[in-house]
Write an enzyme that holds these catalytic residues in place. Structure first.
Site, short mmCIF file in Angstrom:
data_model
loop_
_atom_site.label_atom_id
_atom_site.label_comp_id
_atom_site.label_asym_id
_atom_site.label_seq_id
_atom_site.Cartn_x
_atom_site.Cartn_y
_atom_site.Cartn_z
CG ASP A 343 -87.16 -31.98 -24.69
OD1 ASP A 343 -88.15 -31.65 -24.84
OD2 ASP A 343 -86.62 -32.73 -25.47
CD GLU A 379 -91.68 -32.13 -23.11
OE1 GLU A 379 -92.49 -31.58 -23.98
OE2 GLU A 379 -90.74 -32.78 -23.48
#
Length: 680
Positions: A343, A379
């Protein structure tokens, strides 16, 4: 308090960090270089009664340690750390706050947003703090081997562990929403039949809900709020006798591996659940605030917030990077996971402020003999300076490609991009990944993800409908590139229903026929809706739990067929770049030819013409004798396509116009909003 005289700490070992039982006792080791003293606190099994406080007797190189002879697995513990309390200088030591061991393998207790955890409070948190439990669980993996799916054959399936199983009628009610549910034969059968190769599971590390959500009666459903990087989250444990969160997680991994399915964890190392300067003191803040977090250089009392969640973990510090690497190795070596989706990855690569492809984090990954060999997915953005880094990651990394997402949505729903833009995304995005020796598989292609509309909602809503989140519909993106096809929400007109069904199939077929690594979101294959909520991060209820009872079987079978075709025909999953001028196809019969509806391959100005929405794609892989012909028509009107010489058998048709295995010659009338696949 009165201490139990039976407890004594002997000098311990600096490593391994955390709490480890050796058969005779437990070694405790904690990194806290700026602390003046560290006290080990022992609790009863519930974690509510503090029974002893034992100062760690050894400190060296910033590591405090001690050995508890006779200590056994199952012991509940935490720390009180003393030092200078000076927030304006970056330190927040407070021995009235009981702190969770960052290396705890199991967390006891749950944060409920109490004010007692705030730094400004004088309250002692001993009875309510999060604690660790000493874990020693040998496990019989029974010859378990990772599937090791080649990159070009990978089909990612993003799911929320609880949401995926909570309403499944074939899962025993007491197991729904748990690690154990994922190991149930009915779930394994479904995944295997669907054909996905790798499940990408939303965060399952020990987490804590934000205080504001707790006060509103909600929870952080998605789980992007980690507090323990070595512990499986307890709320996904069934609690069955004879099991633990660790054993049940391992059972899940072993069961998925038995069906040849990889387990990839969505991990959050960019921030913790302690939030900003007004957030709770649960662990890191009180152990060594200035070490664990990026603090503002001009005001160390405040945190850099590149995560948007209040703080940013400081992987530029060797000890924090060590913790992250230890965590990654733990999940690979002891829990057998096959990879990670990181993330907000740029935050991890900011040694100070600026993002760098040569950061300590990337170097540590590349040099690690364990982590460098598993799947690594980025990401590729965060909220920091120059936070959008799509395409700027090292060799071996995959990246979520939002430019693919936006181009494909715009092409089918708004006829926005040119044919050239669409073709570039369809062919693997060489402008982004055709550098540093990277290949098309580096592009994780997706049309939807957990963050945003479901596929069904993408063609059912022009606007987000997030009122249930309690933020007056201000949360969630407004950049959806969605289209309601004529009615907002549930459709009543047959014309709208038909248009939506056709567009969903066209979007899915585009995803699985594109070069790169496809990612499907759980539920999109059978018509899951969130009623227009494009940010249901706090909706742990039937809005987000998959509704298996309303499965669109026709759509499900269509998606299964798409995945099967991708696996069957190498032309649909080549991991090499196409020649830009067709020279490879002309000389070897392999590669790609981009065709106009008239059959020509000299598109010229058509590439940049944003009023043309139809094209043909002829692809052939070097290791396959069969070509694949893909015809696309994103316009409303039907268009006549002149076919390449020979007879072509239809394998997939998103409009449902052509019968299975229909044979075509010379030309075909392709309906609007349709993509077709045919082979000679």
């Amino acid at each position: 308090m009165e201490m139990d005289s039976d407890f004594r700490l002997m000098p311990g070992k600096l490593y391994p960090l955390g709490a480890h039982w050796d058969g005779n006792g437990i070694n405790f080791s904690l990194v806290a270089p700026s602390a003046e003293s560290v006290v080990l606190c022992l609790f009863d099994d519930t974690g509510e009664e503090e029974r002893a406080r034992l100062p760690l007797p050894v400190q060296k190189d910033g590591v405090w340690c001690g050995y508890l002879r006779g200590g056994k697995p199952g012991l509940v513990y935490a720390y009180r750390v003393s030092g200078v309390h000076s927030p304006r200088n970056g330190q927040r030591f407070n021995d009235r706050k009981v702190l969770l061991d960052p290396y705890a393998r199991q967390v006891v207790g749950r944060y409920k947003g109490q004010d007692e955890f705030l730094d400004a409070s004088d309250a002692d948190t001993g009875a309510i703090a999060l604690k660790g439990k000493v874990v020693h669980e040998p496990y019989d993996w029974g010859g378990d081997e990772p599937p090791r799916i080649p990159m070009a054959q990978t089909v990612l399936y993003e799911l929320h562990l609880k949401g995926f199983t909570k309403r499944h009628p074939g899962v025993p009610e007491n197991l729904r929403g748990t690690y154990a549910a994922m190991a149930e034969p009915v779930i394994l059968d479904y995944l295997e039949k669907l054909g996905v190769t790798s499940v990408e599971i939303l965060p399952v590390f020990a987490m804590a809900d934000e205080a504001r959500l707790v006060r509103a009666g909600k929870a952080n459903y998605w789980g992007y709020n980690t507090i323990g990087f070595f512990a499986p989250e307890n709320r996904y444990w069934s609690g069955r006798p004879g099991t633990t969160p660790v054993s049940e997680f391992r059972d899940m991994v072993k069961a998925l591996h038995s069906r040849g399915i990889e387990v990839i964890l969505d991990v959050v190392y960019n921030h913790t659940a302690e939030g900003n300067e007004d957030g709770p003191m649960l662990s890191f803040k009180g152990i060594d605030n200035a070490m664990y977090y990026h603090l503002r250089p001009d005001n160390p009392a405040r945190y850099e917030n590149w995560s948007g969640c209040g703080n940013s973990l400081n992987l530029g510090h060797p000890r924090v990077l060590q913790m992250v690497m230890d965590s990654l190795r733990y999940w690979v070596e002891e829990m057998h996971v096959d990879g990670f989706r990181f993330d907000l990855t740029p935050s991890l690569a900011r040694d100070k402020t600026d993002y760098s492809i040569n950061s300590a984090f990337f170097r540590a990954i590349a040099e690690d003999p364990v982590i460098s060999r598993v799947k690594l997915i980025a990401e590729p953005w965060d909220l920091g300076p120059d936070g959008y880094q799509l395409g700027n990651f090292p060799f071996g990394w995959l990246e979520w490609n939002d430019k693919y997402r936006d181009t494909v949505r715009s092409f089918w729903l708004h006829q926005g991009p040119s044919l050239g833009e669409f073709a570039q995304r369809f062919a693997g995005s060489d402008d982004l990944f055709g550098v540093r020796e990277r290949l098309p598989a580096a592009s994780v292609n997706y049309v939807t993800s957990h963050d945003g509309f479901t596929l069904r909602d993408l063609v059912s809503y022009n606007h987000k409908h997030n009122e249930a989140n309690g933020e007056n519909n201000r949360d969630g993106t407004d950049h959806n590139l969605s289209w309601n096809c004529g009615e907002e929400g549930k459709a009543t007109l047959q014309e709208v229903i038909s248009r939506r069904n056709r567009l969903r199939r066209a979007l899915l077929a585009t995803l699985f026929f594109s070069q790169g690594t496809p990612m499907l979101v759980a539920g999109d294959e059978f018509g899951q809706t969130q009623n227009g909520n494009n940010n249901p991060y706090c909706q742990d209820n039937e809005l987000t739990w998959l509704n298996w009872e309303e499965t669109d079987m026709g759509l499900l079978e269509f998606v299964r067929r798409l995945i099967e075709l991708r696996k069957t025909y190498p032309a649909l999953r080549q991991n090499k770049w196409f020649s830009p001028d067709h020279t490879d196809f002309a000389s070897t019969g392999t590669g790609v030819r981009w065709l106009s509806p008239t059959g020509g391959d000299k598109l010229g100005s058509s590439w940049s013409n944003k009023r043309l929405f139809s094209m043909g794609i002829l692809i052939r892989a070097s290791d396959s004798p069969r070509s694949c012909l893909i015809l696309l028509n994103a316009s409303v009107q039907s268009i006549i396509f002149r076919l390449p010489p020979g007879r072509w058998k239809v394998l997939s048709d998103s409009s449902g116009t052509f019968t299975a295995d229909a044979n075509l010659e010379f030309q075909v009338l392709l309906p609007g909003h349709t993509i077709m696949l045919a082979v000679p």
